[in-house]
Structure formats: C-alpha cells, structure tokens
Design a protein around this motif. Sequence first.
Motif, PDB file in Angstrom:
ATOM      1  N   LYS A  13       0.216   6.014   6.181  1.00 49.63           N
ATOM      2  CA  LYS A  13      -0.797   5.495   7.114  1.00 49.63           C
ATOM      3  C   LYS A  13      -1.860   4.635   6.423  1.00 49.63           C
ATOM      4  O   LYS A  13      -2.260   3.593   6.956  1.00 49.63           O
ATOM      5  CB  LYS A  13      -1.445   6.602   7.953  1.00 49.63           C
ATOM      6  CG  LYS A  13      -2.060   7.715   7.166  1.00 49.63           C
ATOM      7  CD  LYS A  13      -2.422   8.871   8.078  1.00 49.63           C
ATOM      8  CE  LYS A  13      -2.774  10.105   7.279  1.00 49.63           C
ATOM      9  NZ  LYS A  13      -1.714  10.604   6.379  1.00 49.63           N
ATOM     10  N   THR A  15      -1.567   2.875   3.654  1.00 51.12           N
ATOM     11  CA  THR A  15      -0.934   1.604   3.264  1.00 51.12           C
ATOM     12  C   THR A  15      -0.838   0.668   4.464  1.00 51.12           C
ATOM     13  O   THR A  15      -1.162  -0.522   4.370  1.00 51.12           O
ATOM     14  CB  THR A  15       0.489   1.900   2.724  1.00 51.12           C
ATOM     15  OG1 THR A  15       0.384   2.893   1.723  1.00 51.12           O
ATOM     16  CG2 THR A  15       1.149   0.650   2.174  1.00 51.12           C
ATOM     17  N   GLU A 119      13.075   9.971   1.356  1.00 54.47           N
ATOM     18  CA  GLU A 119      12.149   8.840   1.176  1.00 54.47           C
ATOM     19  C   GLU A 119      10.702   9.330   1.255  1.00 54.47           C
ATOM     20  O   GLU A 119       9.826   8.901   0.509  1.00 54.47           O
ATOM     21  CB  GLU A 119      12.429   7.764   2.239  1.00 54.47           C
ATOM     22  CG  GLU A 119      11.461   6.600   2.277  1.00 54.47           C
ATOM     23  CD  GLU A 119      11.346   5.815   0.968  1.00 54.47           C
ATOM     24  OE1 GLU A 119      12.221   5.918   0.115  1.00 54.47           O
ATOM     25  OE2 GLU A 119      10.326   5.100   0.821  1.00 54.47           O
ATOM     26  N   THR A 127       1.993   9.403  -4.729  1.00 54.02           N
ATOM     27  CA  THR A 127       0.547   9.511  -4.512  1.00 54.02           C
ATOM     28  C   THR A 127      -0.088  10.562  -5.432  1.00 54.02           C
ATOM     29  O   THR A 127      -1.309  10.613  -5.552  1.00 54.02           O
ATOM     30  CB  THR A 127       0.217   9.892  -3.046  1.00 54.02           C
ATOM     31  OG1 THR A 127       0.758  11.181  -2.792  1.00 54.02           O
ATOM     32  CG2 THR A 127       0.773   8.896  -2.069  1.00 54.02           C
ATOM     33  N   TYR A 156       9.743   2.387   8.248  1.00 56.02           N
ATOM     34  CA  TYR A 156      10.794   1.936   7.322  1.00 56.02           C
ATOM     35  C   TYR A 156      10.187   0.979   6.292  1.00 56.02           C
ATOM     36  O   TYR A 156      10.156   1.256   5.114  1.00 56.02           O
ATOM     37  CB  TYR A 156      11.914   1.215   8.090  1.00 56.02           C
ATOM     38  CG  TYR A 156      12.736   2.114   8.965  1.00 56.02           C
ATOM     39  CD1 TYR A 156      13.687   2.958   8.406  1.00 56.02           C
ATOM     40  CD2 TYR A 156      12.579   2.114  10.352  1.00 56.02           C
ATOM     41  CE1 TYR A 156      14.466   3.783   9.209  1.00 56.02           C
ATOM     42  CE2 TYR A 156      13.349   2.937  11.161  1.00 56.02           C
ATOM     43  CZ  TYR A 156      14.282   3.766  10.586  1.00 56.02           C
ATOM     44  OH  TYR A 156      15.032   4.583  11.371  1.00 56.02           O
TER      45      TYR A 156
HETATM   46  N1  LIG Z   1       6.921   1.353   4.526  1.00 62.38           N
HETATM   47  C1  LIG Z   1       6.817   1.766   3.260  1.00 62.38           C
HETATM   48  N2  LIG Z   1       7.833   1.530   2.401  1.00 62.38           N
HETATM   49  C2  LIG Z   1       7.763   1.973   1.120  1.00 62.38           C
HETATM   50  N3  LIG Z   1       6.724   2.649   0.600  1.00 62.38           N
HETATM   51  C3  LIG Z   1       5.697   2.919   1.411  1.00 62.38           C
HETATM   52  C4  LIG Z   1       5.675   2.501   2.783  1.00 62.38           C
HETATM   53  N4  LIG Z   1       4.516   2.907   3.345  1.00 62.38           N
HETATM   54  C5  LIG Z   1       3.851   3.555   2.372  1.00 62.38           C
HETATM   55  N5  LIG Z   1       4.534   3.559   1.221  1.00 62.38           N
HETATM   56  C6  LIG Z   1       4.157   4.189  -0.065  1.00 62.38           C
HETATM   57  O1  LIG Z   1       4.093   5.591   0.170  1.00 62.38           O
HETATM   58  C7  LIG Z   1       3.049   6.190  -0.591  1.00 62.38           C
HETATM   59  C8  LIG Z   1       2.139   6.989   0.358  1.00 62.38           C
HETATM   60  O2  LIG Z   1       1.460   6.078   1.203  1.00 62.38           O
HETATM   61  P1  LIG Z   1      -0.031   6.366   1.730  1.00 62.38           P
HETATM   62  O3  LIG Z   1      -0.927   6.774   0.610  1.00 62.38           O
HETATM   63  O4  LIG Z   1      -0.382   5.175   2.523  1.00 62.38           O
HETATM   64  O5  LIG Z   1       0.249   7.642   2.661  1.00 62.38           O
HETATM   65  P2  LIG Z   1      -0.772   8.467   3.573  1.00 62.38           P
HETATM   66  O6  LIG Z   1      -0.023   8.810   4.812  1.00 62.38           O
HETATM   67  O7  LIG Z   1      -2.028   7.704   3.739  1.00 62.38           O
HETATM   68  O8  LIG Z   1      -0.995   9.758   2.675  1.00 62.38           O
HETATM   69  P3  LIG Z   1      -2.238  10.810   2.649  1.00 62.38           P
HETATM   70  O9  LIG Z   1      -2.383  11.330   4.042  1.00 62.38           O
HETATM   71  O10 LIG Z   1      -1.776  11.874   1.718  1.00 62.38           O
HETATM   72  O11 LIG Z   1      -3.438  10.065   2.165  1.00 62.38           O
HETATM   73  C9  LIG Z   1       2.330   5.042  -1.316  1.00 62.38           C
HETATM   74  O12 LIG Z   1       2.802   5.002  -2.649  1.00 62.38           O
HETATM   75  C10 LIG Z   1       2.770   3.793  -0.560  1.00 62.38           C
HETATM   76  O13 LIG Z   1       2.820   2.656  -1.396  1.00 62.38           O
END
Ligand SMILES: Nc1ncnc2c1ncn2[C@@H]1O[C@H](COP(=O)(O)OP(=O)(O)OP(=O)(O)O)[C@@H](O)[C@H]1O
Length: 197
Positions: A13, A15, A119, A127, A156
């Motif tokens: 989310k 990202t 994945e 992270t 995806y």
């Molecule tokens: N569509 C995608 N394809 C490949 N990698 C992705 C994609 N979206 C996010 N990522 C990668 O997945 C990892 C986790 O993403 P992110 O930190 O945005 O998650 P989050 O849901 O915000 O996690 P949290 O709630 O723990 O903060 C990061 O390394 C990011 O680069």
Amino acid sequence: MIIIISSPSGVGKTTIAKNLEKSNFERIVTYTSRPKRPIEIESVDYYFIGKEKFDEFIKKDFFAEFSYVHDNYYGISKESLQSNSKHKILTIDIQGAAKIKKIMPSVVTIFLLPPSFEEWMRRISKTQRNNFDIRLKNAIKELDEVWNFEYAIVNYSIEKTVQQIRTIVSCEEAKCKKDIENLINELEINIKKRKEE
Ligand SMILES: Nc1ncnc2c1ncn2[C@@H]1O[C@H](COP(=O)(O)OP(=O)(O)OP(=O)(O)O)[C@@H](O)[C@H]1O
C-alpha cells in the motif's frame, strides 16, 4: 475525494500511494508513536511524535481516528481529512479504514491483495519489519474484512495497480452525487424557459 488504500502488512500500500503521489494525488501523512526507522523521512513517511505527544494529541481531540497496531499508536488528524481540490490517498490498516468509513461514508475504500502467498512473503521480507509473526497472525483476521471494502485489487504490478486506482477514481467521479444538483436545476430551469418562449 478521499481514497483509502488498506491491506495486510507488506502487500504494497505504501509503494502504491507513493506512486500515486507522483501523478497528482495528495498522500495524507499520518501520525505515529513508534520510532522512525533509518530509511524513513520525518513528515514524509509519518509524523513521528512519540508516545507522550501522541497521548497529549488524543486528549486534545486532534485525531479523527487512532489505533493501536503492532504495539504502536497510529492516527489521522481531523484537519488532513478536510477536502481541497486534490484527490487524497490515505494508507491505513484495516481496522482504521472501517472507522474512517463510518465517520466519513463518502470515502472510497480499496483493499489490496498480494498476487500469491509466495510473492507476499518475498515482499514482506524485503521490508525487514519486526513482529513478523504478529503481522501474519493479524492478516488472517484482516483478509476476512475484504468483503467490507468497496473495491479489491490484486497488486500484481505497481503500474497496473496505479492504473486501476485511477480508473476507480474516474468511475466514482461519474457517479450521481449531490454536487451536480445545482447543474441539474440550472439545466431544468433553462429547458422550461425555452419551452415558454
Ligand atoms: N506491485 C508490486 N510489485 C513488486 N513489488 C512490490 C509491489 N508493490 C509493493 N512491492 C514491494 O513490496 C514491499 C512492501 O511494500 P510496502 O512497504 O509498500 O507494503 P505495505 O503494505 O505498506 O507494508 P506495511 O503495512 O508493513 O508498511 C516493498 O519492498 C515494495 O517495493
């Protein structure tokens, strides 16, 4: 319009929100009591205010919503939810999303899902978050909440997810809403006037 993006930890989310920010969406920065991680930036990733200040803000009724997640407080200021001309993106945990939807029914809620368990684990390990087991345990309950969201997107690729969110925003804008009432009235008045001429 306020768009809530929610997901279990590590699905992507943050990202996605940062990518939307590059294309004219405003990302709402939220508050946390947890310490800043080395790679995070103050006022960009969060306002890192510590536990004492967080308590003080709670007492002052500063937050529209706050939650205790993974041993830390997270909150959204009332002020950040006020509307302006830009579309706003709010990334928030699932329990927080439900609370905001209750007090602001006009927000649009989107649940992000990982493409597969493998994945998801790859992403979550990148992270390097602590409390990994708690996050996964919480995810079981969180995944059940997907049905309470208006949209679910399988994350995806970043490009595809960003495009899907843009499409959702366009569709939401085209829905019949109160703000077109004045325009409809004006059109009707003019039709009647023309008939009378
Ligand atoms: N569509 C995608 N394809 C490949 N990698 C992705 C994609 N979206 C996010 N990522 C990668 O997945 C990892 C986790 O993403 P992110 O930190 O945005 O998650 P989050 O849901 O915000 O996690 P949290 O709630 O723990 O903060 C990061 O390394 C990011 O680069």
